[in-house]
Design a protein around this motif. Sequence first.
Motif, PDB file in Angstrom:
ATOM      1  N   SER A  17       0.829  -1.204   0.000  1.00  0.00           N
ATOM      2  CA  SER A  17       0.000   0.000   0.000  1.00  0.00           C
ATOM      3  C   SER A  17       0.860   1.248   0.000  1.00  0.00           C
ATOM      4  CB  SER A  17      -0.903   0.023   1.235  1.00  0.00           C
ATOM      5  OG  SER A  17      -1.782  -1.081   1.264  1.00  0.00           O
ATOM      6  N   LEU A  18       0.311   2.303  -0.566  1.00  0.00           N
ATOM      7  CA  LEU A  18       0.899   3.632  -0.503  1.00  0.00           C
ATOM      8  C   LEU A  18      -0.231   4.644  -0.378  1.00  0.00           C
ATOM      9  CD1 LEU A  18       3.671   3.693  -3.292  1.00  0.00           C
ATOM     10  CD2 LEU A  18       4.039   3.861  -0.834  1.00  0.00           C
ATOM     11  N   ARG A  19       0.099   5.784   0.199  1.00  0.00           N
ATOM     12  CA  ARG A  19      -0.888   6.866   0.314  1.00  0.00           C
ATOM     13  C   ARG A  19      -0.282   8.123  -0.291  1.00  0.00           C
ATOM     14  NH1 ARG A  19      -5.432   8.102   3.408  1.00  0.00           N
ATOM     15  NH2 ARG A  19      -5.651  10.268   4.081  1.00  0.00           N
ATOM     16  N   LEU A  20      -0.938   8.651  -1.283  1.00  0.00           N
ATOM     17  CA  LEU A  20      -0.509   9.891  -1.917  1.00  0.00           C
ATOM     18  C   LEU A  20      -1.318  11.052  -1.358  1.00  0.00           C
ATOM     19  CD1 LEU A  20      -0.294   8.792  -5.676  1.00  0.00           C
ATOM     20  CD2 LEU A  20       1.422   8.562  -3.872  1.00  0.00           C
ATOM     21  N   SER A  21      -0.655  12.191  -1.226  1.00  0.00           N
ATOM     22  CA  SER A  21      -1.334  13.402  -0.788  1.00  0.00           C
ATOM     23  C   SER A  21      -0.985  14.548  -1.724  1.00  0.00           C
ATOM     24  CB  SER A  21      -0.930  13.764   0.648  1.00  0.00           C
ATOM     25  OG  SER A  21      -1.404  12.815   1.555  1.00  0.00           O
ATOM     26  N   CYS A  22      -1.887  15.494  -1.813  1.00  0.00           N
ATOM     27  CA  CYS A  22      -1.669  16.664  -2.667  1.00  0.00           C
ATOM     28  C   CYS A  22      -2.335  17.862  -2.003  1.00  0.00           C
ATOM     29  CB  CYS A  22      -2.271  16.418  -4.046  1.00  0.00           C
ATOM     30  SG  CYS A  22      -2.315  17.858  -5.126  1.00  0.00           S
ATOM     31  N   ARG A  38      -2.550   9.265 -13.869  1.00  0.00           N
ATOM     32  CA  ARG A  38      -1.237   8.618 -13.886  1.00  0.00           C
ATOM     33  C   ARG A  38      -0.777   8.405 -15.318  1.00  0.00           C
ATOM     34  NH1 ARG A  38      -2.938   2.596 -11.572  1.00  0.00           N
ATOM     35  NH2 ARG A  38      -4.021   1.858 -13.441  1.00  0.00           N
ATOM     36  N   GLN A  39       0.532   8.325 -15.462  1.00  0.00           N
ATOM     37  CA  GLN A  39       1.122   8.085 -16.768  1.00  0.00           C
ATOM     38  C   GLN A  39       2.258   7.095 -16.636  1.00  0.00           C
ATOM     39  OE1 GLN A  39       2.408  11.605 -18.910  1.00  0.00           O
ATOM     40  NE2 GLN A  39       2.291  10.518 -20.869  1.00  0.00           N
ATOM     41  N   ALA A  40       2.082   5.955 -17.262  1.00  0.00           N
ATOM     42  CA  ALA A  40       3.126   4.928 -17.274  1.00  0.00           C
ATOM     43  C   ALA A  40       4.050   5.177 -18.474  1.00  0.00           C
ATOM     44  CB  ALA A  40       2.495   3.551 -17.365  1.00  0.00           C
ATOM     45  N   GLU A  88       1.333  -3.239 -12.588  1.00  0.00           N
ATOM     46  CA  GLU A  88       0.744  -2.384 -13.629  1.00  0.00           C
ATOM     47  C   GLU A  88       0.265  -1.033 -13.096  1.00  0.00           C
ATOM     48  OE1 GLU A  88       0.100  -5.595 -12.942  1.00  0.00           O
ATOM     49  OE2 GLU A  88      -2.000  -6.080 -13.392  1.00  0.00           O
ATOM     50  N   ASP A  89       0.326  -0.840 -11.778  1.00  0.00           N
ATOM     51  CA  ASP A  89       0.030   0.473 -11.201  1.00  0.00           C
ATOM     52  C   ASP A  89       1.250   1.391 -11.241  1.00  0.00           C
ATOM     53  OD1 ASP A  89      -1.864  -1.264  -8.717  1.00  0.00           O
ATOM     54  OD2 ASP A  89      -2.672  -0.109 -10.416  1.00  0.00           O
ATOM     55  N   THR A  90       2.378   0.867 -11.649  1.00  0.00           N
ATOM     56  CA  THR A  90       3.598   1.669 -11.738  1.00  0.00           C
ATOM     57  C   THR A  90       3.410   2.805 -12.734  1.00  0.00           C
ATOM     58  OG1 THR A  90       5.057  -0.161 -11.143  1.00  0.00           O
ATOM     59  CG2 THR A  90       6.028   1.637 -12.411  1.00  0.00           C
ATOM     60  N   ALA A  91       3.648   4.029 -12.261  1.00  0.00           N
ATOM     61  CA  ALA A  91       3.437   5.209 -13.101  1.00  0.00           C
ATOM     62  C   ALA A  91       3.836   6.448 -12.312  1.00  0.00           C
ATOM     63  CB  ALA A  91       1.976   5.319 -13.522  1.00  0.00           C
ATOM     64  N   VAL A  92       3.879   7.566 -13.014  1.00  0.00           N
ATOM     65  CA  VAL A  92       3.943   8.853 -12.333  1.00  0.00           C
ATOM     66  C   VAL A  92       2.501   9.296 -12.091  1.00  0.00           C
ATOM     67  CG1 VAL A  92       4.684  11.255 -12.472  1.00  0.00           C
ATOM     68  CG2 VAL A  92       6.124   9.449 -13.447  1.00  0.00           C
ATOM     69  N   GLY A 110      -0.187  19.096 -10.664  1.00  0.00           N
ATOM     70  CA  GLY A 110       1.064  18.957  -9.935  1.00  0.00           C
ATOM     71  C   GLY A 110       2.159  18.444 -10.844  1.00  0.00           C
ATOM     72  N   ARG A 111       3.354  18.365 -10.297  1.00  0.00           N
ATOM     73  CA  ARG A 111       4.498  17.909 -11.093  1.00  0.00           C
ATOM     74  C   ARG A 111       4.588  16.393 -11.163  1.00  0.00           C
ATOM     75  NH1 ARG A 111       9.662  21.868  -9.851  1.00  0.00           N
ATOM     76  NH2 ARG A 111       8.711  23.783 -10.633  1.00  0.00           N
ATOM     77  N   GLY A 112       3.884  15.717 -10.294  1.00  0.00           N
ATOM     78  CA  GLY A 112       3.872  14.267 -10.324  1.00  0.00           C
ATOM     79  C   GLY A 112       4.747  13.637  -9.262  1.00  0.00           C
TER      80      GLY A 112
END
Length: 119
Positions: A17-22, A38-40, A88-92, A110-112
């Motif tokens: 798991s990971l949690r992203l914040s913005c 997201r962009q792979a 397959e979730d790997t991306a910016v 955002g910058r990603g």
Amino acid sequence: QVQLVESGGGLVQAGGSLRLSCTASRRTFRPYNMGWFRQAPGKEREFVADIVFSGITGYADSVKGRFTISRDNAKNTVNLQMNSLMPEDTAVYYCAAGASPVRGKYDYWGRGTQVTVSS
């Protein structure tokens, strides 16, 4: 001008798991739309999840049941909790925000932040 600053990316094993914040930098900015894209490598940017000011959410089929988007309107913050991650979730991952009350319309990006899921 509004700046969106993302945090929380990193490297995780499949199933983790990971949690992203913005956070939007300008306190007087009250975005109607907030979302994650997201962009792979070698692929186009794609929609992941969005949430409007009232809390209504939407998800891409590929992340439904695994990702949860939330927001704190007082702090101008949007979060993305990502569980059961797959390679397959790997991306910016990019945060987006828009003031217009038209769902899906974004003014700022955002910058990603890089998310890498190892198998």
